[in-house]
Design an enzyme around this catalytic site. Sequence first.
Site, PDB file in Angstrom:
ATOM      1  N   GLY A 157     -69.255 -44.132 -47.951  1.00 56.82           N
ATOM      2  CA  GLY A 157     -67.960 -43.482 -48.145  1.00 56.82           C
ATOM      3  C   GLY A 157     -67.515 -42.807 -46.854  1.00 56.82           C
ATOM      4  N   CYS A 158     -66.251 -42.476 -46.781  1.00 58.63           N
ATOM      5  CA  CYS A 158     -65.703 -41.905 -45.539  1.00 58.63           C
ATOM      6  C   CYS A 158     -66.316 -40.533 -45.257  1.00 58.63           C
ATOM      7  CB  CYS A 158     -64.195 -41.819 -45.629  1.00 58.63           C
ATOM      8  SG  CYS A 158     -63.569 -41.156 -47.176  1.00 58.63           S
ATOM      9  N   TYR A 159     -66.308 -39.651 -46.256  1.00 53.71           N
ATOM     10  CA  TYR A 159     -66.887 -38.320 -46.025  1.00 53.71           C
ATOM     11  C   TYR A 159     -68.389 -38.409 -45.692  1.00 53.71           C
ATOM     12  CZ  TYR A 159     -62.735 -35.955 -48.072  1.00 53.71           C
ATOM     13  OH  TYR A 159     -61.461 -35.483 -48.344  1.00 53.71           O
TER      14      TYR A 159
END
Length: 344
Positions: free
Chosen positions: A147-149
Site C-alpha cells: 500500500g502507499c502508506y
Amino acid sequence: MKVGIVGATGYGGLELIRFLHNHPAVDQIDLFTSSEEGVLFSSKFGHLITIVDTPLQKIEYDTLEKFDVLFTSTPSGVTSELLPPLIGKGPRLIDLSGDYRLKNLASYEAWYGKKAAPSHSVQQSVYGLTEWNTELIQQATLIANPGCYPTAVLLSLLPLVKERLIDPSFLVIDAKSGISGAGNKPSQTTHFSEANESFLIYKVNTHQHIPEIEQALSMFAHVDTTITFNTHLVPMTRGILATSYAPVMPGITEAQLITCLQTTYEKHPFVRVVTDANGLGTNRVKGSNYCDILVKVDSRTNRATIVSVIDNLVKGAAGQAIQNMNVQFDLPQTTGLDVVPFFI
Ligand SMILES: NC(=O)C1=CN([C@@H]2O[C@H](COP(=O)(O)OP(=O)(O)OC[C@H]3O[C@@H](n4cnc5c(N)ncnc54)[C@H](OP(=O)(O)O)[C@@H]3O)[C@@H](O)[C@H]2O)C=CC1
Ligand SMILES: CC(=O)N[C@@H](CCC(=O)OP(=O)(O)O)C(=O)O
C-alpha cells in the site's frame, strides 16, 4: 515484454501506462476494463493521451494468460477472485490492491470488510517492498504490491527497528496523503468543494494499513508490536508525507540513526536519506519513484522524528510495481523509472 493492465483507466493504471510506454523492455501494452469494453483509450482521455490509442478490452482469462506480466490495479475485493486461476499459468502477476498483502485471512476480512482470497493463493503471494524482499520478488508468480502508506512508513522505519536503534513499543505514525490516493471516483470527502481548503483526518485507528505495517515489522525487522497510525487527507493531488515518532534506545545518537539508514539504502537508487529538514516536502519526489527520508533526534525528549515522502501513485503504487517487474526480469531497478521529480 508483453504487458497487460487490468484497471487501466484508474489512477494506478494511468501511471503504469505513463511509465511502461517508455520502458525499453516493453513492446506491447494491452488495457482491460470491466465497464467500457471497446472504448478507445484516446477517446476516453482525449487528446491528452493520444499516444496510447489501444481499445479497452474485455477481461477474459484466455487473453490474460498470454502476457509476460499482468498488472492489476483494481479496487480491493476484485483480484481475490480474478487472480487465483492465473497463478502459475504464465504471466507474472503484480497486484496493486491489498487483496494478497495480509497473510492472515481473518485480518484481511476484518480490516478490509471484504471476503479474503483463497488461502493457497495468499500463501503464494510475495510482498513487493522491493528494497526489502528482492530475492523472493525475483521468483514470485504473484506479487502483492504494498500500500502507499506502508511503503513510505516501512522504508523509513524498518532499518531503525531491525537494528534496535528505536523502541518499537511506542511507534506513533502520522501520515498525510494527497487525494489521488483515494482513486478516480470522487466521494463526499474527496470531491473538490469539501477537500479544497480543508485538512481531514479519516479512518481514525481503523486504517487497513495498520495490520500491513505490523506484519512487515514482524516479517523484516523481527519485531511483534502494535502501532498507532492515523491518516489525513490533504488538498493536493499527489504525495504522501509520513511522520513517525519513537523513543531512541539508550545511548543511541542521531548520527547512528542516519548512518543506519544510509548504510541500508546505499545500493538502492530510489531511497534517498536527507539530512536537511528545510524543504523536505512531497514536491521533492512528485511524479518520481523516489522515497526521501529524514531522521532527527530531540535531545530534550530522546525521541526520534522520522519523516518519509513519496508519490503515492509512483513509489506508492505503479513505480514500485514496475521496479518489481524489473527485478523479476533481471533488469536494473531504474529501468523505465529514471525520471526527475515534477517539483512544481
Ligand atoms: N491511488 C493510490 O495512491 C494507490 C492505490 N492503491 C490501490 O491500487 C488499486 C487501484 O487504485 P486506483 O488506481 O487509485 O483506483 P481507481 O479507482 O482510480 O481505479 C480502479 C480501476 O479498477 C477498475 N475496476 C473497478 N471495478 C472493477 C472490477 N470489478 N473488475 C475489474 N476492474 C475494475 C476501474 O476501471 P474499469 O471500470 O474500466 O474496469 C478503475 O479503472 C486499489 O486497490 C488501491 O487501493 C495502492 C497504492 C496507492
Ligand atoms: C487518500 C486515501 O483515501 N487513500 C487510500 C489509500 C488506498 C490504498 O492504497 O489502500 P489499499 O491498496 O490498501 O486498498 C486509503 O486511505 O484508503
